[in-house]
Each structure stands twice: as structure tokens, then as C-alpha cells.
Design a protein around this motif. Sequence first.
Motif: not given
Length: 470
Positions: A35-53, A55-61
Motif C-alpha cells: 500500500r506504500n510507495d516505498y519498500y520496507g514497510g515497518e522495517s524501512s529506513s527513513l531520511n530526516l524529512t520522512q522521520l520528521w513527518k 513523528f512531528r507532523g512536519s517536513d521541515t527538520p
Amino acid sequence: MDDEYDVIVLGTGLKECILSGLLSVDGLKVLHMDRNDYYGGESSSLNLTQLWKRFRGSDTPQENLGAIREYNVDMIPKFIMANGLLVQTLIHTDVTKYLNFKAVDGSFVYKKGKVIYKVPATDVEALKSPLMGLFEKRRARKFFIYVQDYDEKDPKSHEGLDLSKVTAREIISKYGLEDDTIDFIGHALALHNDDDYLDQPAIDFVKRIKVKSVFFSSTTRQCSDLNVLLCGEKLYAESLARFQGGSPYIYPLYGLGELPQAFARLSAVYGGTYMLNKPECKVEFDGSGKAIGVTSAGETAKCKKVVCDPSYLSDKVNKVGKVTRAVCIMSHPIPDTNDAHSVQIILPQKQLGRKSDMYLFCCSYAHNVAPKGKYIAFVSAEAETDNPEEELKPGIELLGPIDEIFYHSYDTYVPTNKEEEDNCFISGTYDATTHFESTVLDVLEMYTKITGKTLDLSVDLSAASATAEN
């Protein structure tokens, strides 16, 4: 979508991608959807923008954290036992050609008083280690010699003990080992995540720490008493020897998100079809309750079997617990770890007054998961309260100053369905441990249920190598 597949796999988590690769190699026609547009599901690795979005609901780390795309933050942080089941699977499938690894610098164990000790990796470290006093080392050595000499087929080696009836606690008490030594052996070496094993038949415990006879050759018997412990746990010892690093673990460059993608490539090479960003993947069943296909966006692909993670068939799983985790960005290594770029620290349950262990995992820019000078640390545990900040505090206090911290928790599930009745094969949720042994055991069990055969992992592990980087 094609008319019919042997197997449709839903979700691109590591377990699902390993199975997709294995089944494609076996010649099965596989469709893999997410259903996602990336590989990994719950075992994915996120860049900083994805991480911020996330857990913080924002894409501006914050800008002071460095280049956004240089971050690869694991959502399921785990190291790989260098001689473990995942490495054997990687070699078996030749997926190693898609990956580069680096040895992990050290493994540590926590003792009360906020003190951590390195699990010795060499004779010199063993001689200097303060983990045990002199007399305790001698008692532990006697215990491991008994374990090494134990042979199920030779009653003389049993010393009158029936290990199918005697508990691990009883056999340990015979040698008078101290509680801290038991924690070290059971949790840092044998990798139990709680103390339940102590009240179970000792045979499994002994097999876990069974010594290969080579480790107790005349040469080894002359080594330090504590170093005997390093030879004591077969998987641990063999993994330690694989790359001769400071620990038995390795870790892929660019993070664990590389693993699902590597197995996805394997599946594609053998004819597997991948479709990402497929919304509302609904499993279809016939009148008898057997899975017959998957519908997404008005199209239905038929199949004989469905493999998925718990989120795709929530009515066929049962909640069994929760994992709580802190994700921390730092500008320094963890204190008292010899400035290591990558470490594991196990905090045994008894040392914390918990019901299960707590785990600390750290990697850094040396593994291409963060900008230069940055470290990523994780503190994980099976949740025992509804307050992750307070519950994870013992591990977080070991980290020193933290630039940013994110907390998250997720429920853990196990399947409750009968695969032979509905042709659905559901993986279990990832646990809190910092190694992949339980993960791959789940995969191998699912593979056997799907195919009716056991995967042969008897491969030459010398084919694997760690990347020679500083």
C-alpha cells in the motif's frame, strides 16, 4: 494484473521480501504488492524529512542536524549475527552481491549502578574484564566445561542429571554462579530476552551454549577463564570469529532498509512482479473461506496462497504485547564505549527490575546512516507501562547529551488462523531484540508451511565478507 499467481505477497517488510525472494527462486509465480510507495514497510529506513513527518507532523527538520538525505534511520533497529540465520539466508540466495556490511565495534552488558561492561572479544579483553571476579571465573569455567562435555547419547557425561527434567535454574545453582554471571550468560551470550528459560528444562539452555569441541582443545584450555565464556555460546562464538571484530554482529551500509530491497531484487530477477502504492489491498475468499485473490483499485489478481504482515488481515491475528522505542540523534558516541561508532548494549531484566530485557543500539555516519559527526541511537523494550519516556529512562540515561529524541510504540501480533484452512500465511510482528534470529526463524517456519519443505541453509559462510572501511 495477471490472471493468477501461485502466491501474492502483501507488504514489503523484511520478512515478506525474504519470502518473496525464496519463493521466486523456487520457481513460483509471485506478485508482491504494498500500500506504500516505498519498500520496507515497518522495517524501512527513513531520511530526516520522512522521520520528521512521521513523528512531528512536519517536513521541515532543523538545519543544524545536517544533510537530510544522508540520514537512513531504521524503524526496526537490529544488528545481524555474523554467523546467524540471516547471513546464511543471504548467502544461500546470493543476495550478498547487493549489499555491503561492516563489523559492529562492540557488544556491552549493563549492570546495576548505570555501569556497562564490554563483552570480551579477545583473550586480552577477557583477562582485563571486570565482569567477574577471580573465583567466579573459576566457577563459570567449571560450568562451561560440563556443558562442553555434555553428550545426549553418553549418560556418563550427564553427571546424573536428566536435562529434560532438570531446569536451567537447577543446573546453574549446582555450580553456584552469581546472579550477575547468570544475567551475562543468559542474556548477553545466549540471547534470551527474559528469565523464563531458567524454569524450563535445561536441555535447550545447554544446547544454546553448547561448546564446539575445537574451542576446548588443549590450546583453548590454557586461555583465560573468562574467555571460555566467549567460546561457550556456539552462535555467539562463531559469529565473533567470522570477521574477528569487536563483536559478533555486522550491519549493512546505508541502513537496514537495504535488506528488503535486496530481496525484492532477487524476486524480480526470478520473475517476481512488484506493485507499490496499491491502496486498500483486500484479500478475497471463496465460500469455504480459502483465499483466492487480492483486489486493489477495482482490479483483482487471483492466487492460490496469500502471504502478508498482520496489518493486511487484522481479523486473523491476536495482539500479544507492545514494543516501545526511543530514536535519538546525537553528536557523539555513547559514553564508556571506547568511542565506538556502532554498539549494542543489553540491559538484562533483573538489573532493571523488569519482566524483560531492554536493548540499546547505536550506529553512525561510519555506516552511511547519518551526516559526518552524527550518531543514531535506539532504546527498545517490550512495553510494560503506558509511559515510554519513563520506562526507557535507564537506557536513555546511558546516551549522554541528545540532539533530538522521538518516541514511538507499536502493538505486536501473532497469527491465529489455520493456514491449511484459509491459505493465508501471516508473519508475526518484529520484537524488541537487537538481532534478527527470531525474525528469520519466523520466515523459515512460514516457508516450510507454504512449500511443505525445509529450506537448506547448509552453505559456505566464507562467501560473506565485511566491507573493509575505517
